[in-house]
Motif scaffolding. Sequence first.
Motif, PDB file in Angstrom:
ATOM      1  N   THR A   1       1.839   6.902  -6.556  1.00 31.93           N
ATOM      2  CA  THR A   1       0.693   7.661  -7.059  1.00 31.93           C
ATOM      3  C   THR A   1       0.816   9.133  -6.673  1.00 31.93           C
ATOM      4  O   THR A   1       0.521  10.020  -7.473  1.00 31.93           O
ATOM      5  CB  THR A   1      -0.622   7.057  -6.518  1.00 31.93           C
ATOM      6  N   ALA A   2       1.301   9.382  -5.442  1.00 34.95           N
ATOM      7  CA  ALA A   2       1.465  10.768  -4.990  1.00 34.95           C
ATOM      8  C   ALA A   2       2.501  11.493  -5.853  1.00 34.95           C
ATOM      9  O   ALA A   2       2.314  12.653  -6.210  1.00 34.95           O
ATOM     10  CB  ALA A   2       1.886  10.790  -3.531  1.00 34.95           C
ATOM     11  N   GLU A   3       3.582  10.781  -6.224  1.00 35.14           N
ATOM     12  CA  GLU A   3       4.641  11.383  -7.067  1.00 35.14           C
ATOM     13  C   GLU A   3       4.074  11.919  -8.381  1.00 35.14           C
ATOM     14  O   GLU A   3       4.436  12.995  -8.839  1.00 35.14           O
ATOM     15  CB  GLU A   3       5.700  10.332  -7.445  1.00 35.14           C
TER      16      GLU A   3
ATOM     17  N   SER B   1       0.832  -1.197   0.000  1.00 45.44           N
ATOM     18  CA  SER B   1       0.000   0.000   0.000  1.00 45.44           C
ATOM     19  C   SER B   1       0.877   1.261   0.000  1.00 45.44           C
ATOM     20  O   SER B   1       0.615   2.227  -0.720  1.00 45.44           O
ATOM     21  CB  SER B   1      -0.914  -0.056   1.235  1.00 45.44           C
ATOM     22  N   ARG B   2       1.950   1.230   0.815  1.00 38.13           N
ATOM     23  CA  ARG B   2       2.867   2.378   0.898  1.00 38.13           C
ATOM     24  C   ARG B   2       3.545   2.632  -0.456  1.00 38.13           C
ATOM     25  O   ARG B   2       3.585   3.763  -0.940  1.00 38.13           O
ATOM     26  CB  ARG B   2       3.931   2.095   1.970  1.00 38.13           C
TER      27      ARG B   2
ATOM     28  N   GLN C   1      -4.697   9.220 -11.714  1.00 40.97           N
ATOM     29  CA  GLN C   1      -3.860   8.732 -10.633  1.00 40.97           C
ATOM     30  C   GLN C   1      -4.296   9.352  -9.309  1.00 40.97           C
ATOM     31  O   GLN C   1      -4.198   8.725  -8.268  1.00 40.97           O
ATOM     32  CB  GLN C   1      -2.397   9.037 -10.908  1.00 40.97           C
ATOM     33  N   ARG C   2      -4.801  10.615  -9.375  1.00 39.20           N
ATOM     34  CA  ARG C   2      -5.249  11.268  -8.152  1.00 39.20           C
ATOM     35  C   ARG C   2      -6.419  10.492  -7.532  1.00 39.20           C
ATOM     36  O   ARG C   2      -6.506  10.307  -6.333  1.00 39.20           O
ATOM     37  CB  ARG C   2      -5.662  12.713  -8.462  1.00 39.20           C
ATOM     38  N   GLU C   3      -7.297   9.978  -8.428  1.00 39.39           N
ATOM     39  CA  GLU C   3      -8.407   9.160  -7.919  1.00 39.39           C
ATOM     40  C   GLU C   3      -7.877   7.956  -7.160  1.00 39.39           C
ATOM     41  O   GLU C   3      -8.379   7.573  -6.121  1.00 39.39           O
ATOM     42  CB  GLU C   3      -9.279   8.668  -9.084  1.00 39.39           C
TER      43      GLU C   3
END
Length: 235
Positions: free
Chosen positions: A102-104, A95-96, A112-114
């Motif tokens: 995804t945050a990158e 998950s991490r 990807q924000r979704e």
Amino acid sequence: MTVEVERKFVCNAEIMGKLQDIEAECIGQRQFQDQYFDSPDFILTLKDFWLRCREGLWELKCPAVSGPTPDNETQTLCTRYREITNFPLIQSEVSRIISEHTAEGSESNSSQREQTDKVAENEDTEISSLDDTKWLTDLNLICFAEFKTERCSYMLEREGAVRVDLDQADFGYCVGEIEVLVPEGGDMNAALQRITSTAAELGLSCEKRVEGKMHVYLQKYRPDHYAKLLNAHIL
Ligand code: V4E
């Protein structure tokens, strides 16, 4: 946590005789099915993380970067991976990795924000759920490789245990592995040395890294995934 250090070798007809000659003890033969999982855009494997379910048991192999740098030949022939087998730990680690990735990229990609939101939501849920499929679905993980292996295993005592596995995969590939497990922080050089001397005892003289089952599987059945991993120097 342990680090798996291993060297693969081409499995030829003489190897059984050689294992007998060096008094390796045959510890059994078994068949197992492996399923490997990743996101559709290969987030895990492009970072060299390998998420597997083998006969209901989960494992995450992670690149082991710490420790001494082996000499060139050993570095070429041997691989080192940290193995996580604790299911909740696997879930939180996967998950991490996915949420970090995804945050990158989230600023430039709304889809990807979704996914970030989805992962963030999941952080509030019970991650040690025994429902295997739900956590995979939540993290958008799909099975990209599935195959059976027939394995013959041998043990050798060489100032510690050395294991030799002879694998035959159901898609027509045979490969051998010499393997030593090192507790985290244990003596990596000694493990590499034990592998090198066992290879010499078995008369193995290959200078190139031998392809594993996954390498051959992806080349055969998932050429796009294979090309991406080659391009990223993961395989
Ligand atoms: C680490 C890895 C993969 C996961 C499978 O690892 P492997 O040890 O090859 O499979 P297996 O069935 O022997 O697992 P075990 O029973 O020992 O737990 S798939 C690809 N990698 C990376 C990798 C690599 N880049 N190069 C080589 C030679 N091997 C593996």
